[in-house]
Write a protein that holds these residues in place. Sequence first.
Motif, PDB file in Angstrom:
ATOM      1  N   VAL A 116       0.851  -1.196   0.000  1.00 20.57           N
ATOM      2  CA  VAL A 116       0.000   0.000   0.000  1.00 20.57           C
ATOM      3  C   VAL A 116       0.884   1.241   0.000  1.00 20.57           C
ATOM      4  CG1 VAL A 116      -1.808   1.261   1.236  1.00 20.57           C
ATOM      5  CG2 VAL A 116      -1.773  -1.249   1.300  1.00 20.57           C
ATOM      6  N   TYR A 117       0.551   2.182  -0.889  1.00 17.54           N
ATOM      7  CA  TYR A 117       1.253   3.460  -0.922  1.00 17.54           C
ATOM      8  C   TYR A 117       0.283   4.534  -1.396  1.00 17.54           C
ATOM      9  CZ  TYR A 117       1.828   2.544  -5.961  1.00 17.54           C
ATOM     10  OH  TYR A 117       1.606   2.288  -7.287  1.00 17.54           O
ATOM     11  N   THR A 118       0.708   5.791  -1.334  1.00 14.17           N
ATOM     12  CA  THR A 118      -0.142   6.908  -1.728  1.00 14.17           C
ATOM     13  C   THR A 118       0.353   7.509  -3.035  1.00 14.17           C
ATOM     14  OG1 THR A 118      -0.576   7.402   0.586  1.00 14.17           O
ATOM     15  CG2 THR A 118      -1.061   9.135  -0.983  1.00 14.17           C
ATOM     16  N   SER A 119      -0.603   7.854  -3.905  1.00 16.84           N
ATOM     17  CA  SER A 119      -0.278   8.515  -5.165  1.00 16.84           C
ATOM     18  C   SER A 119      -1.427   9.446  -5.525  1.00 16.84           C
ATOM     19  CB  SER A 119      -0.075   7.484  -6.272  1.00 16.84           C
ATOM     20  OG  SER A 119       0.161   8.116  -7.513  1.00 16.84           O
ATOM     21  N   ASP A 146      -3.477   1.646 -16.192  1.00 14.18           N
ATOM     22  CA  ASP A 146      -2.338   1.769 -15.287  1.00 14.18           C
ATOM     23  C   ASP A 146      -2.749   2.634 -14.092  1.00 14.18           C
ATOM     24  OD1 ASP A 146      -2.074   4.544 -16.066  1.00 14.18           O
ATOM     25  OD2 ASP A 146      -0.922   3.889 -17.807  1.00 14.18           O
ATOM     26  N   VAL A 147      -1.870   2.702 -13.122  1.00  9.87           N
ATOM     27  CA  VAL A 147      -2.174   3.424 -11.884  1.00  9.87           C
ATOM     28  C   VAL A 147      -2.387   4.906 -12.147  1.00  9.87           C
ATOM     29  CG1 VAL A 147      -1.253   4.104  -9.627  1.00  9.87           C
ATOM     30  CG2 VAL A 147      -1.027   1.738 -10.399  1.00  9.87           C
ATOM     31  N   ASP A 148      -1.544   5.517 -12.968  1.00 10.25           N
ATOM     32  CA  ASP A 148      -1.690   6.952 -13.243  1.00 10.25           C
ATOM     33  C   ASP A 148      -3.056   7.266 -13.853  1.00 10.25           C
ATOM     34  OD1 ASP A 148       0.834   7.445 -12.227  1.00 10.25           O
ATOM     35  OD2 ASP A 148       1.810   7.440 -14.192  1.00 10.25           O
ATOM     36  N   SER A 149      -3.502   6.436 -14.791  1.00  5.02           N
ATOM     37  CA  SER A 149      -4.822   6.640 -15.410  1.00  5.02           C
ATOM     38  C   SER A 149      -5.936   6.446 -14.398  1.00  5.02           C
ATOM     39  CB  SER A 149      -5.016   5.669 -16.574  1.00  5.02           C
ATOM     40  OG  SER A 149      -4.057   5.879 -17.573  1.00  5.02           O
ATOM     41  N   ALA A 150      -5.767   5.465 -13.520  1.00  9.73           N
ATOM     42  CA  ALA A 150      -6.778   5.207 -12.495  1.00  9.73           C
ATOM     43  C   ALA A 150      -6.881   6.372 -11.521  1.00  9.73           C
ATOM     44  CB  ALA A 150      -6.456   3.920 -11.747  1.00  9.73           C
ATOM     45  N   CYS A 195      -4.608   9.404  -3.524  1.00  8.26           N
ATOM     46  CA  CYS A 195      -5.304   8.111  -3.434  1.00  8.26           C
ATOM     47  C   CYS A 195      -4.419   7.093  -2.723  1.00  8.26           C
ATOM     48  CB  CYS A 195      -5.589   7.561  -4.826  1.00  8.26           C
ATOM     49  SG  CYS A 195      -6.685   8.554  -5.814  1.00  8.26           S
ATOM     50  N   GLU A 196      -5.070   6.138  -2.109  1.00  8.50           N
ATOM     51  CA  GLU A 196      -4.334   4.989  -1.591  1.00  8.50           C
ATOM     52  C   GLU A 196      -4.281   3.952  -2.702  1.00  8.50           C
ATOM     53  OE1 GLU A 196      -4.601   3.783   2.639  1.00  8.50           O
ATOM     54  OE2 GLU A 196      -6.405   5.008   2.577  1.00  8.50           O
ATOM     55  N   VAL A 197      -3.080   3.524  -3.043  1.00  8.48           N
ATOM     56  CA  VAL A 197      -2.887   2.515  -4.076  1.00  8.48           C
ATOM     57  C   VAL A 197      -2.570   1.195  -3.378  1.00  8.48           C
ATOM     58  CG1 VAL A 197      -1.533   1.808  -6.080  1.00  8.48           C
ATOM     59  CG2 VAL A 197      -2.032   4.237  -5.702  1.00  8.48           C
ATOM     60  N   VAL A 198      -3.332   0.182  -3.743  1.00 13.29           N
ATOM     61  CA  VAL A 198      -3.164  -1.152  -3.173  1.00 13.29           C
ATOM     62  C   VAL A 198      -2.665  -2.050  -4.287  1.00 13.29           C
ATOM     63  CG1 VAL A 198      -4.292  -3.057  -1.996  1.00 13.29           C
ATOM     64  CG2 VAL A 198      -5.096  -0.718  -1.624  1.00 13.29           C
ATOM     65  N   GLN A 199      -1.387  -2.376  -4.224  1.00 12.06           N
ATOM     66  CA  GLN A 199      -0.790  -3.221  -5.256  1.00 12.06           C
ATOM     67  C   GLN A 199      -0.896  -4.682  -4.822  1.00 12.06           C
ATOM     68  OE1 GLN A 199       3.517  -2.964  -5.849  1.00 12.06           O
ATOM     69  NE2 GLN A 199       3.123  -2.788  -8.049  1.00 12.06           N
ATOM     70  N   LEU A 200      -1.517  -5.493  -5.679  1.00  9.82           N
ATOM     71  CA  LEU A 200      -1.660  -6.922  -5.415  1.00  9.82           C
ATOM     72  C   LEU A 200      -0.612  -7.657  -6.243  1.00  9.82           C
ATOM     73  CD1 LEU A 200      -5.551  -7.264  -5.465  1.00  9.82           C
ATOM     74  CD2 LEU A 200      -4.054  -6.703  -3.557  1.00  9.82           C
ATOM     75  N   THR A 207     -10.447   8.454   1.117  1.00  9.32           N
ATOM     76  CA  THR A 207     -10.420   9.081  -0.201  1.00  9.32           C
ATOM     77  C   THR A 207     -10.477   7.960  -1.238  1.00  9.32           C
ATOM     78  OG1 THR A 207      -8.001   9.040  -0.230  1.00  9.32           O
ATOM     79  CG2 THR A 207      -9.052  11.016   0.661  1.00  9.32           C
ATOM     80  N   GLY A 208      -9.943   8.192  -2.403  1.00  8.06           N
ATOM     81  CA  GLY A 208      -9.974   7.191  -3.462  1.00  8.06           C
ATOM     82  C   GLY A 208      -9.019   6.042  -3.219  1.00  8.06           C
ATOM     83  N   VAL A 209      -9.387   4.900  -3.797  1.00  9.16           N
ATOM     84  CA  VAL A 209      -8.563   3.696  -3.713  1.00  9.16           C
ATOM     85  C   VAL A 209      -8.345   3.152  -5.117  1.00  9.16           C
ATOM     86  CG1 VAL A 209      -8.408   1.337  -2.845  1.00  9.16           C
ATOM     87  CG2 VAL A 209      -9.485   3.101  -1.443  1.00  9.16           C
ATOM     88  N   VAL A 210      -7.093   2.884  -5.451  1.00 10.17           N
ATOM     89  CA  VAL A 210      -6.761   2.224  -6.706  1.00 10.17           C
ATOM     90  C   VAL A 210      -6.251   0.831  -6.370  1.00 10.17           C
ATOM     91  CG1 VAL A 210      -5.232   2.206  -8.713  1.00 10.17           C
ATOM     92  CG2 VAL A 210      -6.194   4.366  -7.892  1.00 10.17           C
ATOM     93  N   LEU A 211      -6.915  -0.171  -6.925  1.00 12.43           N
ATOM     94  CA  LEU A 211      -6.442  -1.549  -6.804  1.00 12.43           C
ATOM     95  C   LEU A 211      -5.545  -1.803  -8.006  1.00 12.43           C
ATOM     96  CD1 LEU A 211      -9.800  -3.171  -5.734  1.00 12.43           C
ATOM     97  CD2 LEU A 211      -7.860  -2.599  -4.278  1.00 12.43           C
TER      98      LEU A 211
END
Length: 115
Positions: free
Chosen positions: A9-12, A105-109, A15-20, A44-48
């Motif tokens: 988990v990191y922030t971008s 990708d994460v940036d687009s999300a 948003c909180e980004v959850v990398q699986l 806030t927002g979450v990106v899986l």
Amino acid sequence: MNGERQVRVYTSGGCEVVQLLGEIDHATAPLVEQDVLVSVRANTGVVLDLTETTFLDSAGLLCLDRVVTAFSDRGAPVRVAAPAEGMVRFTLDLIGFLPDLLAEDVDSAVAAMAF
């Protein structure tokens, strides 16, 4: 993954980004789901981020569905990053996984989040 954590988990972009990471299957999905729901405090927002996910079986899809539902229930917008040409994205497209939530990708999300 031999005892290694499959969730990072990191922030971008606010948003909180959850990398699986690796395979999310019947053996790992319950632990991944629990790890995600305990690790992320999504106000806030979450990106899986599935860019490093190599396999999703039906248990992995159920895990993903439950996690998206849990964050949505908390009022946190969710997006799923999965590369268009990958096997995971093929699986998501095949089952008709909420296309409005998908990004390549994460940036687009992160950019698709409406705060």
